[in-house]
Design an enzyme around this catalytic site. Structure first.
Site, PDB file in Angstrom:
ATOM      1  N   TYR A  31       0.993  -1.145  -0.068  1.00  0.00           N
ATOM      2  CA  TYR A  31       0.047   0.183  -0.161  1.00  0.00           C
ATOM      3  C   TYR A  31       0.907   1.267   0.125  1.00  0.00           C
ATOM      4  CZ  TYR A  31      -2.822   3.779   1.842  1.00  0.00           C
ATOM      5  OH  TYR A  31      -3.510   5.069   1.904  1.00  0.00           O
ATOM      6  N   PRO A  84       1.263  15.035   4.077  1.00  0.00           N
ATOM      7  CA  PRO A  84       0.242  14.366   4.672  1.00  0.00           C
ATOM      8  C   PRO A  84      -0.014  12.871   4.140  1.00  0.00           C
ATOM      9  CG  PRO A  84      -0.742  15.912   3.449  1.00  0.00           C
ATOM     10  CD  PRO A  84       0.867  16.413   3.231  1.00  0.00           C
ATOM     11  N   SER A 113      -3.537  14.208   7.821  1.00  0.00           N
ATOM     12  CA  SER A 113      -4.511  13.755   6.887  1.00  0.00           C
ATOM     13  C   SER A 113      -5.637  13.901   7.180  1.00  0.00           C
ATOM     14  CB  SER A 113      -4.003  12.512   6.136  1.00  0.00           C
ATOM     15  OG  SER A 113      -4.913  11.908   5.417  1.00  0.00           O
ATOM     16  N   TYR A 136     -10.117  16.926   2.099  1.00  0.00           N
ATOM     17  CA  TYR A 136     -10.762  16.571   0.870  1.00  0.00           C
ATOM     18  C   TYR A 136     -11.971  17.345   0.834  1.00  0.00           C
ATOM     19  CZ  TYR A 136      -7.392  12.626   0.145  1.00  0.00           C
ATOM     20  OH  TYR A 136      -6.443  12.091   0.016  1.00  0.00           O
ATOM     21  N   THR A 162      -6.505  18.750  -1.205  1.00  0.00           N
ATOM     22  CA  THR A 162      -6.169  17.874  -2.083  1.00  0.00           C
ATOM     23  C   THR A 162      -6.950  18.055  -3.333  1.00  0.00           C
ATOM     24  OG1 THR A 162      -4.864  16.568  -0.375  1.00  0.00           O
ATOM     25  CG2 THR A 162      -5.216  15.524  -2.520  1.00  0.00           C
ATOM     26  N   ARG A 171      -4.855   1.434  -8.098  1.00  0.00           N
ATOM     27  CA  ARG A 171      -3.702   0.652  -7.523  1.00  0.00           C
ATOM     28  C   ARG A 171      -3.720  -0.662  -7.383  1.00  0.00           C
ATOM     29  NH1 ARG A 171      -3.843   4.976  -2.923  1.00  0.00           N
ATOM     30  NH2 ARG A 171      -4.198   6.940  -4.352  1.00  0.00           N
ATOM     31  N   LYS A 258      -3.106  21.261  -2.938  1.00  0.00           N
ATOM     32  CA  LYS A 258      -2.175  20.110  -3.422  1.00  0.00           C
ATOM     33  C   LYS A 258      -2.569  19.484  -4.415  1.00  0.00           C
ATOM     34  CE  LYS A 258      -0.159  16.132  -0.774  1.00  0.00           C
ATOM     35  NZ  LYS A 258      -0.872  14.885  -1.391  1.00  0.00           N
ATOM     36  N   HIS A 282       0.645  13.003  -6.339  1.00  0.00           N
ATOM     37  CA  HIS A 282       0.424  12.088  -5.344  1.00  0.00           C
ATOM     38  C   HIS A 282       1.119  10.876  -5.033  1.00  0.00           C
ATOM     39  CE1 HIS A 282      -3.670  12.060  -2.967  1.00  0.00           C
ATOM     40  NE2 HIS A 282      -3.213  11.111  -2.399  1.00  0.00           N
ATOM     41  N   ASP A 313       6.170  18.099  -4.290  1.00  0.00           N
ATOM     42  CA  ASP A 313       6.672  16.910  -3.544  1.00  0.00           C
ATOM     43  C   ASP A 313       6.244  15.677  -4.634  1.00  0.00           C
ATOM     44  OD1 ASP A 313       3.916  15.412  -3.877  1.00  0.00           O
ATOM     45  OD2 ASP A 313       3.451  16.035  -1.975  1.00  0.00           O
TER      46      ASP A 313
HETATM   47  C1  LIG Z   1       0.746   5.541   1.810  1.00  0.00           C
HETATM   48  C2  LIG Z   1       0.505   6.999   1.477  1.00  0.00           C
HETATM   49  C3  LIG Z   1      -0.653   7.624   1.700  1.00  0.00           C
HETATM   50  C4  LIG Z   1      -0.939   8.911   1.298  1.00  0.00           C
HETATM   51  N1  LIG Z   1      -2.221   9.685   1.981  1.00  0.00           N
HETATM   52  C5  LIG Z   1      -2.433  10.812   1.306  1.00  0.00           C
HETATM   53  C6  LIG Z   1      -3.525  11.585   2.417  1.00  0.00           C
HETATM   54  O1  LIG Z   1      -4.261  10.947   2.707  1.00  0.00           O
HETATM   55  N2  LIG Z   1      -3.740  12.862   1.569  1.00  0.00           N
HETATM   56  C7  LIG Z   1      -3.113  13.294   0.683  1.00  0.00           C
HETATM   57  O2  LIG Z   1      -3.192  14.366   0.268  1.00  0.00           O
HETATM   58  N3  LIG Z   1      -2.009  12.800   0.200  1.00  0.00           N
HETATM   59  C8  LIG Z   1      -1.656  11.659   0.588  1.00  0.00           C
HETATM   60  N4  LIG Z   1      -0.247  10.860  -0.052  1.00  0.00           N
HETATM   61  C9  LIG Z   1       0.369  11.632  -0.941  1.00  0.00           C
HETATM   62  C10 LIG Z   1       1.500  12.416  -0.151  1.00  0.00           C
HETATM   63  O3  LIG Z   1       1.180  13.370   0.537  1.00  0.00           O
HETATM   64  C11 LIG Z   1       2.691  12.828  -1.110  1.00  0.00           C
HETATM   65  O4  LIG Z   1       1.954  13.689  -2.210  1.00  0.00           O
HETATM   66  C12 LIG Z   1       3.408  11.509  -1.858  1.00  0.00           C
HETATM   67  O5  LIG Z   1       3.747  10.715  -0.938  1.00  0.00           O
HETATM   68  C13 LIG Z   1       4.603  12.158  -2.412  1.00  0.00           C
HETATM   69  O6  LIG Z   1       5.390  11.351  -3.122  1.00  0.00           O
HETATM   70  P1  LIG Z   1       6.761  10.476  -2.178  1.00  0.00           P
HETATM   71  O7  LIG Z   1       5.937   9.496  -1.323  1.00  0.00           O
HETATM   72  O8  LIG Z   1       7.377   9.847  -3.558  1.00  0.00           O
HETATM   73  O9  LIG Z   1       7.521  11.441  -1.530  1.00  0.00           O
HETATM   74  C14 LIG Z   1      -0.187   9.476   0.514  1.00  0.00           C
HETATM   75  C15 LIG Z   1       1.004   9.070   0.013  1.00  0.00           C
HETATM   76  C16 LIG Z   1       1.332   7.690   0.323  1.00  0.00           C
HETATM   77  C17 LIG Z   1       2.494   6.890   0.008  1.00  0.00           C
END
Ligand SMILES: Cc1cc2nc3c(=O)[nH]c(=O)nc-3n(C[C@H](O)[C@H](O)[C@H](O)COP(=O)(O)O)c2cc1C
Length: 385
Positions: A31, A84, A113, A136, A162, A171, A258, A282, A313
């Site tokens: 995940y 987050p 988050s 959200y 977001t 996924r 975001k 994301h 990011d």
């Molecule tokens: C396991 C996981 C859960 C995530 N959950 C959220 C979330 O709840 N809300 C959100 O805006 N982004 C979420 N993201 C995206 C992250 O905020 C971020 O944009 C992303 O992880 C950046 O890429 P990186 O993992 O390569 O650093 C999630 C990413 C991962 C890996």
């Protein structure tokens, strides 16, 4: 890396990832590690930094280096922050508490988050570090207002909406294992959990898994609402710029979007009064084939950098990645999996170590680049292949 087992043997992203892989049941590891479709964007996010070369200057007097930045009205001791992410107590039983504590140790911002597993009120009270609430947009406008009100009362400094999740990404790793909340594991997925009994022991001996940002407003009990259904039934894919403009006015504070990628959208964000945008796909988990945020950065900074704070990011694994993004004009850079694998591997000490390594790498690279402060980084020191 067959012999790697201890935290002190973790020196980079890959070491932490490997340790997390050993500790977590396969469905949870996948995940975190997985992304959408063919995961092309996920791979490209990190690869994009490699198309860019650093051209150092020498003999500039770099005995001490100032890494601090100001972004969204917050002064950060380092130019990176924790993006987050959802469900952190599944990865380690202390979850958000461990990440917030580590972020606070390093003087940086922590993203909570709306799918977080510790309440934003508790986190705000316990850790004196700037906090972003990631949100959200729901169909129910009253619910949106109630959630924003709650965030205001909790003392959240920055709201982060977001906007790249009008529907869930595909996924496929999760489809194979049956990862969802509540769990709907496939037989293979269940066997993977049986192979990591320590994780299960930690999970059942600590406080019950909860989604406190949502459960006050939505019945998340039992099978009443899965996260999948939350996305399809509760969130509003018809949301438009007008809706967000109203929300920005209602919040009356630092507000960033975001998941913006285009220049056009970044301009609209500035027009409706946003004070920041995070270029993000994301972590490759939504639209596969989408461009890497780093590749979009220069044109967005050129278009709106004087009107709002541009952050990014995605794919950050090294101090030099952060340094390149700052040189193009990013005000700060978010990391996701970079702290999630350390969280899963070793809890708070893991996250502290990972953020500390990133800090040290940036400091070292700045010295080698001949820059004593973030403000001295510029495009003059970059060349693209
Ligand atoms: C396991 C996981 C859960 C995530 N959950 C959220 C979330 O709840 N809300 C959100 O805006 N982004 C979420 N993201 C995206 C992250 O905020 C971020 O944009 C992303 O992880 C950046 O890429 P990186 O993992 O390569 O650093 C999630 C990413 C991962 C890996």
């Amino acid at each position: 890396m067959p012999h790697l087992v201890r935290l002190r043997d973790c020196h980079n992203f890959h070491d932490f990832r490997e340790l997390a892989r050993r500790r977590l049941p396969g469905p949870i590891f996948n995940y975190i590690d997985g992304a959408a479709d063919d995961e092309v964007t996920y791979r490209r996010n990190t690869a994009s930094f490699e198309r860019c070369d650093l051209v150092p200057n020498v003999l500039r007097g770099v005995e001490s280096v100032d890494l601090s930045v100001t972004v969204m009205g917050q002064k950060l001791a380092v130019p990176f922050y924790c993006s987050p992410t959802a469900l952190q107590r599944l990865f380690h039983h202390r979850g958000e508490r461990a990440v917030a504590a580590a972020a606070s140790q390093h003087g940086t911002l922590f993203g909570v988050s709306s799918l977080g597993t510790v309440s934003l009120e508790e986190l705000r009270k316990a850790y004196a570090t700037p906090q972003v609430y990631q949100f959200y947009f729901h169909r129910d406008r009253g619910l949106n207002r109630a959630m924003l009100q709650r965030a205001k009362e909790a003392g959240v400094e920055v709201l982060m909406l977001t906007v790249d999740s009008s529907t869930g990404g595909n996924r496929e790793r999760d489809l194979r294992t049956g990862f969802s909340i509540p769990f709907r594991l496939t037989l293979g997925g269940m066997l993977e959990f049986a192979r990591k009994p320590m994780w299960g022991l930690n999970y059942v001996t600590h406080e019950r898994f909860r989604l406190p940002q949502l459960e006050e407003h939505i019945d998340m009990g039992g099978d009443a609402m899965s996260i999948g259904r939350y996305f399809t039934e509760m969130l509003d894919p018809s949301m438009t710029w007008n809706d967000v403009a109203e929300m920005v006015r209602g919040w009356n504070g630092h507000f960033c979007l975001k998941g913006v990628m285009s220049v056009e959208d970044a301009k609209r964000a500035a027009d409706i009064g946003c004070t920041g945008v995070v270029l993000s796909n994301h972590g490759g988990r939504q639209l596969d084939g989408s461009r890497a945020a780093f590749d979009q950065l220069a044109e967005v900074v050129d278009a709106v950098g004087d009107r709002l704070d541009v952050m990014m990011d995605g794919g950050v694994q090294r101090g030099t990645h952060v340094l390149k993004a700052l040189s193009l004009g990013a005000k700060a850079v978010g990391v996701g999996r970079f702290y999630l694998f350390p969280l899963a591997a070793a809890g708070q000490p893991g996250v502290e170590r990972a953020l500390g390594l990133l800090r040290t790498e940036i400091e070292r690279s700045m010295k080698l680049m001949g820059c004593a402060s973030v403000g001295q980084l510029s495009r003059d020191n970059l060349r693209f292949r």
